[in-house]
Design an enzyme around this catalytic site. Structure first.
Site, mmCIF file in Angstrom:
data_model
loop_
_atom_site.group_PDB
_atom_site.id
_atom_site.type_symbol
_atom_site.label_atom_id
_atom_site.label_comp_id
_atom_site.label_asym_id
_atom_site.label_seq_id
_atom_site.Cartn_x
_atom_site.Cartn_y
_atom_site.Cartn_z
ATOM 1 N N VAL A 259 21.635 8.539 -68.181
ATOM 2 C CA VAL A 259 20.453 8.160 -68.975
ATOM 3 C C VAL A 259 20.040 9.236 -69.980
ATOM 4 O O VAL A 259 19.129 9.006 -70.775
ATOM 5 C CB VAL A 259 19.242 7.770 -68.078
ATOM 6 C CG1 VAL A 259 19.595 6.604 -67.173
ATOM 7 C CG2 VAL A 259 18.726 8.955 -67.274
ATOM 8 N N TYR B 100 13.937 22.715 -63.656
ATOM 9 C CA TYR B 100 13.423 21.486 -63.040
ATOM 10 C C TYR B 100 11.937 21.328 -63.355
ATOM 11 O O TYR B 100 11.498 20.289 -63.862
ATOM 12 C CB TYR B 100 13.637 21.580 -61.538
ATOM 13 C CG TYR B 100 13.216 20.376 -60.726
ATOM 14 C CD1 TYR B 100 13.883 19.158 -60.837
ATOM 15 C CD2 TYR B 100 12.162 20.468 -59.803
ATOM 16 C CE1 TYR B 100 13.515 18.061 -60.065
ATOM 17 C CE2 TYR B 100 11.793 19.384 -59.026
ATOM 18 C CZ TYR B 100 12.471 18.182 -59.157
ATOM 19 O OH TYR B 100 12.107 17.103 -58.385
#
Ligand code: NAD
Ligand code: UDP
Length: 326
Positions: free
Chosen positions: A58, A146
């Site tokens: 994605v 992250y």
């Protein structure tokens, strides 16, 4: 029939969400590039008429034919060991991946929920963490790949909401555990259970005084479902406030598994948050949600799951080889 796209569908949370949305009568499109996930988590869905799977990254343009009602963007490495090994992919899926899915949501006029995390609070200086707290994150530390990707995810999601009027939801997920976690993904629940099952000593990082609050998968899925169906746009913490130190947690696992393993101490990873507990007042107020499954009950269920794995799978200790992905 509502049509729902779930990214990260072959992962731990994504696969349980696929199950839930199918049970709710949705047509589910699962999307995943399998970088940390596994098709066996959704193999039982392939024969169904209201499920289809797209093997796709994605972080590159996402195209789907036809109408779409909902998007749940859960694609992202989530274990610290995973995202430290694939830092660029982690940054890309949180930023470019989110951008692509927001664009798709805008084109389809779909509602989108993005999976954020308690990591946006970093090593928190406020305890417990409420949604108003801005966090204490090092942008250049190892976990920054992250944490900052997820913080960007939240920013761009709110920008699409404010600028384009897109119908958005943001969930801040606290440590969640359950079946289908990879036994060797490095996260503490599978790590301790795998060690206990193999008869190895349990590895506590640091002195074990750092805290976490663990949420059972069924509670997490219920919170996410309610948030998506609500009209609430600001971020919502979904987590179980029942906090424990990691040392107490290791002792709990030893007791549960009836093993006579010792605890050994290893170096605390850099920027490992020292405390974490969700303030769930907002979830209670706007969603009428609170966790139902006590840790002792949830851990027993997930232990039964890990016990049912094949001996080969149990012995597979090496971490996933990401060399083909970089
Ligand atoms: P997981 O690793 O089991 O699942 C992530 C899935 O995303 C995997 O199947 C992986 O292959 C897929 N993926 C990764 N990058 C992709 C890409 N570029 N394109 C397509 N698919 C991709 O992890 P999880 O625990 O299920 O986490 C799912 C989501 O929930 C993540 O966004 C994570 O940040 C968030 N989250 C989880 C927790 C938790 O405790 N489990 C806590 C906070 C946030
Ligand atoms: N941890 C540990 N031993 C392990 C794995 C993890 O002591 O074998 C600790 C880790 O340092 C952290 C906590 O357990 O303090 C939770 O780690 P996890 O990777 O599950 O999630 P985090 O909340 O750090 O993202």
């Amino acid at each position: 029939m509502k049509k729902t796209l779930i990214t990260g569908a072959a992962g731990f949370l994504g696969s349980h969400l696929c199950d839930r949305f199918i049970a709710e009568g949705h047509y589910v499109i699962g999307m995943d590039n399998l970088i940390t996930g596994d098709l066996k988590n959704i193999a039982h869905l392939f024969p169904l008429e209201n499920f289809e799977f797209h093997h796709h990254d994605v972080s590159t343009f996402v195209h789907l034919e036809g109408e779409l009602d909902y998007i749940l963007h859960f694609a992202s490495p989530a274990s610290p060991i995973d995202y430290l090994k694939i830092p660029i992919e982690t940054l890309k899926v949180g930023s470019l991946g989110t951008l692509n899915l927001l664009g798709l949501a805008k084109q389809k006029n779909a509602r989108i929920l993005v999976a954020s995390t308690s990591e946006v609070y970093g090593d928190p200086l406020v305890h417990p963490q409420s949604e108003e707290y801005f966090g204490n994150v090092s942008p250049i530390g190892p976990r920054g790949v992250y944490d900052e990707a997820k913080r960007f995810m939240e920013s761009i999601t709110m920008a699409y909401h404010r600028h384009h009027g897109l119908d958005t939801r943001i969930v801040r997920i606290f440590n969640t555990y359950g079946s289908r976690m990879r036994l060797n993904d490095g996260r503490v629940v599978p790590a301790f259970m795998g060690q206990a099952l193999r008869g190895e000593d349990l590895t506590v990082f640091g002195d074990g005084s750092q805290t976490r609050s663990f949420t059972y998968i069924d509670d997490q899925v219920e919170g996410i479902y309610r948030l998506l169906m609500s009209d609430y746009v600001e971020p919502v913490n979904i987590g179980n406030p029942d906090e424990t130190t990691i040392l107490e947690f290791a002792q709990e696992i030893i007791k549960l598994t009836g093993s006579d393993q010792k605890i050994i101490y290893k170096e605390l990873p850099k920027d490992d948050p020292l405390q974490r507990q969700p303030d769930i007042s907002r979830a209670k107020e706007v969603l009428g949600w609170e966790p139902k499954v006590h840790r002792s009950e949830g851990l027993k269920k997930v232990y039964d799951y890990f016990k049912s794995l094949s001996p080969e799978e149990l012995q597979k200790k090496e971490h996933r080889d990401f060399s083909n992905n970089s």
